[in-house]
Motif scaffolding. Structure first.
Motif, PDB file in Angstrom:
ATOM      1  N   GLY A 203       0.812  -1.214   0.000  1.00 18.58           N
ATOM      2  CA  GLY A 203       0.000   0.000   0.000  1.00 18.58           C
ATOM      3  C   GLY A 203       0.838   1.254   0.000  1.00 18.58           C
ATOM      4  O   GLY A 203       2.004   1.248   0.417  1.00 18.58           O
ATOM      5  N   CYS A 247      -2.233  -4.512   4.765  1.00 17.43           N
ATOM      6  CA  CYS A 247      -0.964  -4.478   4.024  1.00 17.43           C
ATOM      7  C   CYS A 247       0.146  -5.200   4.772  1.00 17.43           C
ATOM      8  O   CYS A 247       0.293  -5.059   5.986  1.00 17.43           O
ATOM      9  CB  CYS A 247      -0.534  -3.037   3.780  1.00 17.43           C
ATOM     10  SG  CYS A 247      -1.629  -2.105   2.689  1.00 17.43           S
ATOM     11  N   PHE A 250       4.200  -1.273   3.343  1.00 14.76           N
ATOM     12  CA  PHE A 250       3.727   0.071   3.001  1.00 14.76           C
ATOM     13  C   PHE A 250       4.908   0.862   2.472  1.00 14.76           C
ATOM     14  O   PHE A 250       5.991   0.836   3.069  1.00 14.76           O
ATOM     15  CB  PHE A 250       3.138   0.777   4.222  1.00 14.76           C
ATOM     16  CG  PHE A 250       2.611   2.163   3.939  1.00 14.76           C
ATOM     17  CD1 PHE A 250       1.299   2.357   3.540  1.00 14.76           C
ATOM     18  CD2 PHE A 250       3.441   3.271   4.072  1.00 14.76           C
ATOM     19  CE1 PHE A 250       0.808   3.623   3.265  1.00 14.76           C
ATOM     20  CE2 PHE A 250       2.963   4.547   3.798  1.00 14.76           C
ATOM     21  CZ  PHE A 250       1.648   4.720   3.392  1.00 14.76           C
ATOM     22  N   CYS A 271       2.510  -2.332   9.772  1.00 11.04           N
ATOM     23  CA  CYS A 271       3.114  -2.559   8.456  1.00 11.04           C
ATOM     24  C   CYS A 271       4.641  -2.523   8.538  1.00 11.04           C
ATOM     25  O   CYS A 271       5.204  -1.800   9.372  1.00 11.04           O
ATOM     26  CB  CYS A 271       2.683  -1.468   7.470  1.00 11.04           C
ATOM     27  SG  CYS A 271       0.954  -1.510   6.999  1.00 11.04           S
TER      28      CYS A 271
END
Length: 347
Positions: A203, A247, A250, A271
């Motif tokens: 992401g 996610c 990231f 993340c």
């Protein structure tokens, strides 16, 4: 000083009369009168009802000050406006109902820098500069030394959100006190979740370095076809947090940031973060817990390497990063910083 102030006023009038996007950055008409009630901090806040980390910070300051016993309110120029993209019951006031007094404090974001000449001269003003690298946006070369803050007799200091930005502002404006008020990453919203389960999702927040984002998307499609790349844009605070909990990796495309909330929120959500610090993020991009980079090739290599880490290792690092972020950027930390700042500002 008066000559500089006149030049700034002329430049601002020219800019805001001919450039439509600058008109919202003009200050509203504000009245000043005799003191009524205790000194109050009024945070002038843009009326933007789309996700904006800077606006969220202004609302949080007001809530925190009120909880500390220091009266405060968000001041919106648009009558009846309130942000709706995050939950709040923040105190809001509007220019029509407000009479400032010399004992009050008007907190103005750097967003209004082009119009600072219109600040009332007899009310204490603090510029809350959440991105020092945007201080000179829209200012002409003829603005003069010390612009945009020189020649403002009511200005008593600056506030900012990161050590990086504090150092920049102290270099640029050595005559002004600069107060550091760290952001808050809300652990009730941004957290790893009960089990920390992750999907093969990469992401990022769509904002800066769009060419690099496009390059990375193509490389991921070619080299990691089992992964999904998600570019978040225009989501509510809770929707962003839900995405970050999905996610595994990231990517931060931060560039010349005041702080850089998205990578900090991603770390808080568990993340594994790869990418640029943007300057403001230097203080929390711990290379033991994430992977800061300095260039495009390094970014692509580091992202591919992150996707090859064992899932258990990514989750372990994500949990540690979450603890580090939530421990440092907390409500308690902001109360401490605001208490220090306002003891000086209120005298």
């Amino acid at each position: 000083m008066s000559g500089l102030r006149d030049r700034l006023a002329d430049s601002a009038r020219l800019a805001t009369s001919g450039v439509r996007h600058l008109r919202p950055r003009q200050l509203p008409q504000l009245r000043v009168g005799r003191p009524v009630g205790p000194p109050t901090a009024y945070y002038l806040t843009p009326h933007l009802d789309s996700p904006s980390g800077g606006v969220r910070v202004l609302y949080r300051h007001v809530d925190t000050l009120n909880a500390m016993g220091i009266p405060a309110a968000v001041l919106h120029a648009r009558e009846g406006f309130r942000c709706t993209w995050f939950d709040n019951d923040t105190r809001i006031v509007y220019p029509r109902d407000l009479v400032l007094s010399p004992q009050d404090v008007l907190v103005v974001p750097e967003y209004y820098g082009i119009g600072l000449h219109a600040l009332p001269a007899d009310v204490r003003v603090v510029v809350f500069n959440q991105n020092a690298y945007r201080t000179y946006d829209e200012l002409p070369a003829t603005a003069g030394p010390g612009a945009p803050y020189a020649g403002l007799p009511s200005l008593v200091g600056l506030m900012t959100v990161s050590e990086d930005n504090r150092r920049f502002l102290e270099l640029a404006f050595p005559q002004l006190p600069v107060h550091l008020c760290r952001p808050v990453v809300d652990g009730a919203v941004f957290h790893p979740g009960p089990d920390g389960a992750r999907e093969p999702v990469l992401g990022y927040v769509r904002a800066h370095r769009r060419r690099e984002a496009q390059l990375l998307e193509h490389v991921m499609a070619s080299r990691r076809p089992g992964w999904t790349t998600v570019a978040a844009s225009g989501l509510s605070e809770r929707a962003i947090a839900d995405l970050m909990r999905r996610c595994s990796v990231f990517v931060s495309f931060s560039e010349l940031e005041g702080f850089g909330l998205p990578p900090a929120e991603a770390m808080a959500s568990g993340c594994y973060v790869v990418g640029y610090t943007g300057g403001g993020g230097d203080e929390f991009f711990d290379p033991q817990l994430c992977r800061p980079v300095t260039g495009t090739l390094e970014l692509v290599e580091a992202t591919l390497a992150a996707t090859e880490l064992p899932e258990a290792e990514r989750r372990r690092l994500g949990r540690q990063a979450s603890q580090a972020i939530l421990g440092r950027y907390s409500d308690e930390g902001l109360r401490e910083d605001l208490g220090t700042a306002f003891r000086t500002i209120l005298g």
